[in-house]
Design an enzyme around this catalytic site. Structure first.
Site, mmCIF file in Angstrom:
data_model
loop_
_atom_site.group_PDB
_atom_site.id
_atom_site.type_symbol
_atom_site.label_atom_id
_atom_site.label_comp_id
_atom_site.label_asym_id
_atom_site.label_seq_id
_atom_site.Cartn_x
_atom_site.Cartn_y
_atom_site.Cartn_z
ATOM 1 N N HIS A 1 -7.810 -5.609 1.121
ATOM 2 C CA HIS A 1 -6.570 -4.823 1.062
ATOM 3 C C HIS A 1 -5.654 -5.258 2.212
ATOM 4 O O HIS A 1 -5.933 -4.968 3.376
ATOM 5 C CB HIS A 1 -6.962 -3.355 1.220
ATOM 6 C CG HIS A 1 -5.817 -2.408 1.203
ATOM 7 N ND1 HIS A 1 -5.134 -2.090 0.054
ATOM 8 C CD2 HIS A 1 -5.232 -1.691 2.199
ATOM 9 C CE1 HIS A 1 -4.179 -1.204 0.344
ATOM 10 N NE2 HIS A 1 -4.210 -0.954 1.639
ATOM 11 N N SER B 1 0.825 -1.208 0.000
ATOM 12 C CA SER B 1 0.000 0.000 0.000
ATOM 13 C C SER B 1 0.861 1.261 0.000
ATOM 14 O O SER B 1 1.646 1.436 -0.921
ATOM 15 C CB SER B 1 -0.959 -0.047 1.174
ATOM 16 O OG SER B 1 -2.041 0.789 0.908
#
Ligand code: GTR
Length: 400
Positions: A380, A238
């Site tokens: 995620h 990320s």
């Protein structure tokens, strides 16, 4: 007739108003049919409009030009000079992981302008390996417990045992050593060594600082005989995945790059405006990118780069990017298209990644070519599934 015109004008006005509101509330587009028509800057055309047909022109003209454009407009400058870099092993355990690994905790100290920054590195090296070890280096943007040197706490975010069992060294440092991930406190790290960066419109901020930290760790690896510094794979998830790409693009000593769910201003194409946008990322994380980057809020088409050019700057080194099926915020399709477009530069090196036009199905990794990709089922995150595929990819490409 007049009524019709007024009617049309009213709706045009309403549409513009709604669009403005969506931009301000940061409402994200998740509808493929609403992705605007866009033209990507041609990665193989110089700013002087010359076609790039050879790797020499790529290396001598276009690649340096692209790095400068990213420095100037997106991530900020990357200071090269340091007055002194020293390191000390603060703890060494030869019998970590039941004898399978040696643990080293290393303090890397960088001095510049009479200011000091300390990088704490955790490193496990497989004991059975008789040659210098290839290494995965994680830019840790989550809790420090994820890289617990005692192994009392184990985490799939940094599955050290998995790497060791596969014959790899594994290392990590925490982003807060370089720049705390905070809109005000980000300056309390390596930026104290380079205060001119904070005021410059093209100055680096947190993402640049984390990437810079990765390069300082690589400086250390070059001095550690247990590590093969020509086989350092940089890994990030990320915001850490944005930094791992920037580190690998900037510093060609990184032999391989893994960027997990990196999304906007990571691997995904900004011009698609799908999921997170430049305006939203600059608003919520004003301390990540250069001040200049804010010029491109709701103005993607005027950016002289898009993220496929960042991936291309890593060529010809092996690069693996990922997405997760439920992480639409990071624009999986835009990430894959970015990789596919970057592959044109790999072709200059005779590497035909042969990526299909459309992204592969969920949990169907592509890893036999130098440009690898998977979209994992789920949220995620950085998981054992991701690492497992990183290790497979590294094994194929480090052994070539
Ligand atoms: C989000 C941000 C993403 C990504 C993510 C993360 O809030 O919008 O760009 O960086 O955080 O780092 O987990």
């Amino acid at each position: 007739m007049l009524y019709v015109r007024r009617f049309v004008l009213f709706f045009l006005f309403l549409g513009a108003l709604l669009k403005l509101q969506a931009q301000h509330t940061g409402e994200a587009n998740y509808d493929e049919s609403k992705v605007p028509a866009y033209t990507l800057p041609d990665v193989l055309k110089t700013t002087a409009n010359l076609d790039v047909r050879t790797k020499t022109t790529w290396e001598q003209v276009r690649r340096p030009e692209i790095i400068k454009l990213f420095e100037e407009n997106v991530y900020g400058q990357m200071p090269k000079a340091v007055d002194r870099l020293t390191y000390s092993v603060t703890r060494e355990t030869a019998s970590a992981m039941a004898g399978k690994a040696t643990l080293k905790e290393v303090l890397i100290e960088v001095v510049h302008n009479q200011k000091l920054v300390k990088i704490n590195l955790v490193l496990f090296v497989p004991t059975k390996l008789k040659v210098p070890a290839p290494v995965f280096l994680l830019i840790n943007n989550r809790g420090k417990e994820n890289t617990d040197p005692t192994r009392a706490h184990k985490s799939d975010f940094w599955p050290a045992e998995m790497a060791i069992d596969s014959g790899y060294a594994i290392a990590a440092f925490h982003v807060s050593d370089l720049a705390p991930d905070d809109t005000a406190r980000y300056v309390n790290g390596m930026l104290q060594l380079y205060p001119e960066q904070v005021t410059a419109t093209n100055g680096m901020r947190a993402i640049g600082a984390w990437a810079w930290g990765a390069s300082r760790v690589l400086d250390y690896f070059e001095k550690d005989p247990a590590i093969d510094a020509r086989k350092v794979a940089i890994v990030g998830h990320s915001r850490g995945g944005k930094a791992s790409l920037w580190a690998a693009a900037e510093d060609q000593r990184f032999a391989m790059c893994f960027s997990n769910c990196s999304g906007n201003t990571g691997a995904a194409l900004s011009r698609r405006r799908f999921g997170e946008t430049i305006s939203r990322i600059n608003t919520v994380f004003p301390h990540w990118f250069a001040k200049n980057y804010k010029k491109f809020n709701n103005n993607e088409d005027s950016l002289p780069v898009d993220q496929h050019m960042l991936l291309a700057a890593i060529a010809p080194r092996p690069l693996y990017v990922t997405n997760a099926s439920k992480d639409l915020w990071a624009d999986p399709r835009g990430t894959y298209l970015s990789l596919k477009t970057a592959s044109r530069v790999y072709t200059l090196y005779g590497i035909d990644a042969n990526l299909p036009a459309n992204p592969p199905g969920i949990n169907q990794p592509i890893s036999n070519a130098s440009l690898g990709y998977h979209i994992r089922e789920g949220e995620h995150n950085l998981t054992a599934y991701d690492w497992n595929n990183f290790i497979k990819f590294a094994t194929v490409h480090f052994n070539k």
